[in-house]
Motif scaffolding. Structure first.
Motif, PDB file in Angstrom:
ATOM      1  N   GLU A   2      -4.400  -5.613   2.437  1.00 59.69           N
ATOM      2  CA  GLU A   2      -5.323  -4.476   2.456  1.00 59.69           C
ATOM      3  C   GLU A   2      -6.739  -4.980   2.210  1.00 59.69           C
ATOM      4  O   GLU A   2      -6.988  -5.747   1.287  1.00 59.69           O
ATOM      5  CB  GLU A   2      -4.930  -3.482   1.366  1.00 59.69           C
ATOM      6  N   ARG A   3      -7.683  -4.548   3.037  1.00 57.40           N
ATOM      7  CA  ARG A   3      -9.081  -4.954   2.861  1.00 57.40           C
ATOM      8  C   ARG A   3      -9.732  -4.114   1.770  1.00 57.40           C
ATOM      9  O   ARG A   3      -9.605  -2.899   1.753  1.00 57.40           O
ATOM     10  CB  ARG A   3      -9.865  -4.789   4.163  1.00 57.40           C
ATOM     11  N   GLN A   4     -10.429  -4.799   0.874  1.00 54.66           N
ATOM     12  CA  GLN A   4     -11.110  -4.112  -0.212  1.00 54.66           C
ATOM     13  C   GLN A   4     -12.517  -4.666  -0.358  1.00 54.66           C
ATOM     14  O   GLN A   4     -12.696  -5.868  -0.516  1.00 54.66           O
ATOM     15  CB  GLN A   4     -10.343  -4.290  -1.532  1.00 54.66           C
TER      16      GLN A   4
ATOM     17  N   THR B  55       0.845  -1.189   0.000  1.00 54.00           N
ATOM     18  CA  THR B  55       0.000   0.000   0.000  1.00 54.00           C
ATOM     19  C   THR B  55       0.881   1.239   0.000  1.00 54.00           C
ATOM     20  O   THR B  55       2.067   1.188   0.362  1.00 54.00           O
ATOM     21  CB  THR B  55      -0.919   0.027   1.232  1.00 54.00           C
TER      22      THR B  55
ATOM     23  N   SER C 116      -9.784 -11.396   4.952  1.00 56.08           N
ATOM     24  CA  SER C 116      -8.449 -11.013   5.381  1.00 56.08           C
ATOM     25  C   SER C 116      -7.394 -11.905   4.734  1.00 56.08           C
ATOM     26  O   SER C 116      -7.670 -13.021   4.299  1.00 56.08           O
ATOM     27  CB  SER C 116      -8.342 -11.100   6.904  1.00 56.08           C
TER      28      SER C 116
ATOM     29  N   SER D  64       0.942   3.674   2.000  1.00 56.36           N
ATOM     30  CA  SER D  64       1.429   4.026   3.332  1.00 56.36           C
ATOM     31  C   SER D  64       2.565   3.131   3.800  1.00 56.36           C
ATOM     32  O   SER D  64       3.303   3.486   4.720  1.00 56.36           O
ATOM     33  CB  SER D  64       0.273   3.946   4.346  1.00 56.36           C
TER      34      SER D  64
ATOM     35  N   THR E 288       3.042  -4.953   9.346  1.00 51.04           N
ATOM     36  CA  THR E 288       2.662  -4.912  10.754  1.00 51.04           C
ATOM     37  C   THR E 288       3.853  -5.118  11.688  1.00 51.04           C
ATOM     38  O   THR E 288       3.810  -4.731  12.848  1.00 51.04           O
ATOM     39  CB  THR E 288       1.595  -5.976  11.080  1.00 51.04           C
TER      40      THR E 288
ATOM     41  N   ARG F  79      -3.575  -7.962  -4.719  1.00 44.61           N
ATOM     42  CA  ARG F  79      -3.488  -7.781  -3.277  1.00 44.61           C
ATOM     43  C   ARG F  79      -2.346  -6.833  -2.964  1.00 44.61           C
ATOM     44  O   ARG F  79      -1.250  -6.971  -3.505  1.00 44.61           O
ATOM     45  CB  ARG F  79      -3.247  -9.116  -2.588  1.00 44.61           C
ATOM     46  N   ARG F  80      -2.602  -5.877  -2.105  1.00 42.86           N
ATOM     47  CA  ARG F  80      -1.558  -4.990  -1.614  1.00 42.86           C
ATOM     48  C   ARG F  80      -1.466  -5.184  -0.106  1.00 42.86           C
ATOM     49  O   ARG F  80      -2.461  -5.443   0.562  1.00 42.86           O
ATOM     50  CB  ARG F  80      -1.872  -3.530  -1.954  1.00 42.86           C
ATOM     51  N   PHE F  81      -0.268  -5.036   0.419  1.00 45.72           N
ATOM     52  CA  PHE F  81      -0.038  -5.359   1.825  1.00 45.72           C
ATOM     53  C   PHE F  81       0.411  -4.152   2.637  1.00 45.72           C
ATOM     54  O   PHE F  81       1.075  -3.246   2.126  1.00 45.72           O
ATOM     55  CB  PHE F  81       1.025  -6.454   1.941  1.00 45.72           C
ATOM     56  N   ASP F  82       0.031  -4.172   3.903  1.00 48.98           N
ATOM     57  CA  ASP F  82       0.565  -3.275   4.909  1.00 48.98           C
ATOM     58  C   ASP F  82       1.581  -4.049   5.743  1.00 48.98           C
ATOM     59  O   ASP F  82       1.490  -5.276   5.865  1.00 48.98           O
ATOM     60  CB  ASP F  82      -0.543  -2.745   5.830  1.00 48.98           C
TER      61      ASP F  82
END
Length: 221
Positions: free
Chosen positions: A128-130, A100, A135, A102, A175, A170-173
């Motif tokens: 990322e939730r869309q 993502t 999840s 961010s 954690t 899919r895009r990831f954050d």
């Protein structure tokens, strides 16, 4: 979440947690064990040493990155698992395209640390939730490699995701990130805080100068 940077122990294979589904992270463990087996003392393996036969069980999750600019590394090779997550062929794309907006600065900083220190990075990701999509969790490991010139400009990586992929990219954050500094006599723990097709196309290019290595099964911890 907070992650404490730990010293690198070349005598142990790092055992990582399992996903909530119970699926093991053996591809990450196997890639790390293979990378460790290629090391000569405390040195970092060369890209030319990577032989796809030594990674035959994890090729769909594996990738090779090339550093092209500060904080930017592009995929030279990538397995089908990554292409499925991205919804497209990822060869030639920057690693940050998987994340993502961010999270991209964070990933860029991690890449620079892996290349410059050098270090191993283990990253915990959340998809990322869309809309109504479920999840998706993932883990990634980044293992530094040298180019033929001796500069640390390549990375052997593995990314394993678990959950609802869907058909859209899919895009990831990020954690959590754990960094293991290499070639350091007595590294001090530090703290990092965060906001919450296989290799077929170039397998011949992967065939290296090192003898063929095959992993042996290790006990999971």
């Amino acid at each position: 979440m907070i992650s404490i940077l730990r010293p690198f122990d070349s005598g142990k294979v790092v055992a990582m947690d399992r996903f909530r589904s119970g699926a093991g992270l053996s591809p990450i463990q196997q890639a790390e064990a293979y990378w460790m087996a290629l090391r000569s003392g405390t040195d970092i393996p060369f890209r030319s040493q990577i032989d796809p036969r030594g990674l035959d069980k994890v090729l769909e999750y594996a990738f090779i990155l090339e550093r092209v600019a500060p904080g930017i590394a592009r995929f030279r090779l990538a397995g089908q698992h990554l292409c499925a997550l991205a919804g497209m062929e990822v060869r030639g794309m920057p690693l940050t395209a998987m994340f993502t907006a961010s999270a991209r600065n964070q990933i860029s900083a991690t890449l620079e640390h892996v290349f410059d220190t050098p270090a191993i990075a283990e990253v915990t990701l959340a998809g990322e939730r869309q809309n109504l999509r479920g999840s998706c969790e993932a883990r990634m490991i980044l293992l530094p490699l040298k180019s033929d010139t001796g500069a640390t400009t390549r990375i052997l990586g593995v990314l394993v995701a678990d959950g609802d992929f869907g058909r859209q990219p899919r895009r990831f954050d990020v954690t959590r990130t754990s960094l293991c500094n290499l070639n350091t006599a007595s590294p001090r723990p530090q703290i990092v805080a965060h906001a919450a097709e296989g290799f077929a196309e170039a397998q011949t290019a992967l065939s290296g100068k090192a003898p063929y290595l095959r992993l042996v099964k290790t006990d999971e911890r």
